[in-house]
Design a protein around this motif. Structure first.
Motif, PDB file in Angstrom:
ATOM      1  N   LYS A 135       0.815  -1.205   0.000  1.00 13.97           N
ATOM      2  CA  LYS A 135       0.000   0.000   0.000  1.00 13.97           C
ATOM      3  C   LYS A 135       0.859   1.270   0.000  1.00 13.97           C
ATOM      4  O   LYS A 135       1.840   1.369   0.729  1.00 13.97           O
ATOM      5  N   SER A 136       0.448   2.207  -0.821  1.00 17.77           N
ATOM      6  CA  SER A 136       1.156   3.476  -0.932  1.00 17.77           C
ATOM      7  C   SER A 136       0.877   4.340   0.294  1.00 17.77           C
ATOM      8  O   SER A 136      -0.281   4.609   0.631  1.00 17.77           O
ATOM      9  N   TYR A 137       1.955   4.797   0.951  1.00 18.59           N
ATOM     10  CA  TYR A 137       1.807   5.671   2.117  1.00 18.59           C
ATOM     11  C   TYR A 137       1.151   6.990   1.710  1.00 18.59           C
ATOM     12  O   TYR A 137       0.278   7.505   2.407  1.00 18.59           O
ATOM     13  N   ARG A 138       1.545   7.535   0.565  1.00 11.28           N
ATOM     14  CA  ARG A 138       0.944   8.775   0.088  1.00 11.28           C
ATOM     15  C   ARG A 138      -0.568   8.619  -0.102  1.00 11.28           C
ATOM     16  O   ARG A 138      -1.357   9.491   0.284  1.00 11.28           O
TER      17      ARG A 138
ATOM     18  N   VAL B 293      -2.378   8.479   3.224  1.00 17.13           N
ATOM     19  CA  VAL B 293      -2.490   9.822   3.819  1.00 17.13           C
ATOM     20  C   VAL B 293      -3.571  10.614   3.094  1.00 17.13           C
ATOM     21  O   VAL B 293      -4.326  11.372   3.721  1.00 17.13           O
TER      22      VAL B 293
ATOM     23  N   VAL C 104       6.294   1.382   7.575  1.00 17.95           N
ATOM     24  CA  VAL C 104       6.336   2.355   6.490  1.00 17.95           C
ATOM     25  C   VAL C 104       7.781   2.387   6.007  1.00 17.95           C
ATOM     26  O   VAL C 104       8.699   2.723   6.769  1.00 17.95           O
TER      27      VAL C 104
ATOM     28  N   VAL D  32       4.733   0.348  12.541  1.00 25.91           N
ATOM     29  CA  VAL D  32       3.326   0.705  12.745  1.00 25.91           C
ATOM     30  C   VAL D  32       2.736  -0.265  13.762  1.00 25.91           C
ATOM     31  O   VAL D  32       2.803  -1.489  13.567  1.00 25.91           O
TER      32      VAL D  32
ATOM     33  N   LEU E 113      -2.131   5.620  11.194  1.00 20.81           N
ATOM     34  CA  LEU E 113      -0.876   6.073  10.614  1.00 20.81           C
ATOM     35  C   LEU E 113      -0.577   7.490  11.068  1.00 20.81           C
ATOM     36  O   LEU E 113      -1.480   8.328  11.144  1.00 20.81           O
TER      37      LEU E 113
ATOM     38  N   ARG F  93       1.547  11.043  10.261  1.00 17.13           N
ATOM     39  CA  ARG F  93       2.079  11.746   9.103  1.00 17.13           C
ATOM     40  C   ARG F  93       3.575  11.970   9.288  1.00 17.13           C
ATOM     41  O   ARG F  93       4.023  12.411  10.340  1.00 17.13           O
TER      42      ARG F  93
ATOM     43  N   ALA G 155       8.716  10.379   4.812  1.00 15.32           N
ATOM     44  CA  ALA G 155       8.067   9.236   4.168  1.00 15.32           C
ATOM     45  C   ALA G 155       7.233   9.683   2.967  1.00 15.32           C
ATOM     46  O   ALA G 155       7.180   9.000   1.943  1.00 15.32           O
TER      47      ALA G 155
ATOM     48  N   LEU H 133       3.591   1.027   2.662  1.00 11.35           N
ATOM     49  CA  LEU H 133       3.251   0.310   3.892  1.00 11.35           C
ATOM     50  C   LEU H 133       3.438  -1.174   3.603  1.00 11.35           C
ATOM     51  O   LEU H 133       2.706  -1.758   2.791  1.00 11.35           O
TER      52      LEU H 133
END
Length: 346
Positions: free
Chosen positions: A50-53, A56, A94, A103, A113, A115, A119, A126
């Motif tokens: 999974k993309s952290y961006r 968020v 992450v 995490v 999560l 911020r 990252a 993730l």
């Protein structure tokens, strides 16, 4: 819309052509440069983690649409996708090019999560210590004051928006994941009857009922079990793979149901509620009613059959011309005994 799809298909063709050319050039270069030295790159990530961006961005979406569930909290949740997966002992990190952040996962397999600007800059992912295809992910929005065992429709609406924005729905169609993102954003998926955003109950379902004041409605069979259309060939591509009997489509798109609508669940393993006239077992049902319109057998041994018949009152056809039908749904246990039955008028 037609022009949009034409442009998308043209883009597909260009990308696939470029990919073939790159593959050929790479192969030729490798043959010309023997022997090939192996190179180890730290923190290489699975492209489908999974993309952290994106996650968020999902958190930002939650903040923008908090009016759907003003007394709620947001968490993310891990769910099994394969029958062999054990979520106990799962770890999450992450992971960026130069950063790794652990995490914390709660006992119910949910997490939040924080911020982190570094990252975000490094486009971190993730990453779990399990194969990505063995788990699925969902947003979890829970409002205070909801009766135990029920859900609130506004919470489910917000879960859909966050989940799609965060890219949480897992499937195996990796090659065209970008195309899915392009054509199916949160505002399309979560406001359309054809959005098909799957929700999961805590236990195997027999029925789902909506309650808003005096208005009560039972969801149709097509709103359960991923629409009742999965086959052994297609099920591996659905993140409901091991959760098929817990899956349902909440009408998050239907504005006629307010956000405070309560969603009530009738579980397969609850006390039987068979109508007195229901045949005692599947053999008797077949003898009386013939073959069902649809039948689904689950790994648990439970089986559901759906019969359709003309409704009690005459109704107009649906938008695509399909006649509206009443339905009888029967639940059988692993021995073929009738456990539950329900009738539904459209």
């Amino acid at each position: 819309m037609k022009g949009r799809y034409t442009r998308v298909l043209a883009r597909c063709a260009r990308l696939m052509g470029a990919a073939v050319l790159l593959l050929c050039c790479t192969s030729a270069a490798q043959q010309a440069q023997q022997p090939i030295q192996s190179v180890t790159v730290p923190n290489t990530r699975d492209p489908v983690d999974k993309s952290y961006r994106k996650m968020v961005r999902g958190m930002d979406r939650y903040a923008r649409h908090i009016a759907l569930a003003p007394q709620s909290a947001l968490r993310f949740r891990l769910l099994p996708r394969l029958p062999t997966i054990n979520l106990e002992g799962v770890t999450l990190n992450v992971v960026g090019d130069h950063i790794t952040l652990p995490v914390a996962i709660a006992p119910d397999h949910t997490f939040t999560l924080e911020r982190n600007e570094q990252a975000l800059r490094e486009d971190a992912a993730l990453v779990a210590n399990r194969k990505t295809s063995s788990m699925t992910w969902r947003a979890q929005v829970i409002s205070s004051g909801v009766p135990p065992g029920m859900r609130r429709l506004g919470d489910l609406r917000l879960e859909c928006l966050v989940g799609v924005e965060a890219g949480l729905v897992s499937n195996n169609a990796r090659m065209f994941a970008w195309l899915s993102d392009l054509l199916a954003g949160p505002d399309q998926v979560c406001t359309s009857p054809d959005g098909n955003y799957l929700q999961f109950a805590e236990r195997p379902l027999f029925g789902v009922t909506l309650r808003s004041g005096e208005r009560v409605a039972v969801l149709p069979f097509r709103a359960l079990y991923a629409g009742g259309t999965q086959t052994p060939a297609t099920l591996p591509f659905c993140d409901c793979q091991v959760l098929l009997d817990r899956s349902y489509y909440a009408p998050v798109w239907d504005a006629s149901w307010p956000d405070d609508t309560l969603v009530e669940f009738d579980y397969m393993d609850e006390a039987p509620a068979v109508a007195p006239e229901a045949p005692p077992d599947s053999a008797a049902v077949l003898a009386r009613l013939g073959a069902p319109f649809k039948a689904i057998t689950f790994d648990s041994g439970y089986e559901v059959w759906q019969y359709q018949y003309p409704p009690a009152r005459r109704l107009p056809a649906t938008a695509d011309g399909t006649p509206q039908m009443a339905e009888l749904v029967l639940l059988f246990d692993s021995e073929g005994k009738t456990v539950k039955a329900r009738r539904r008028e459209p």
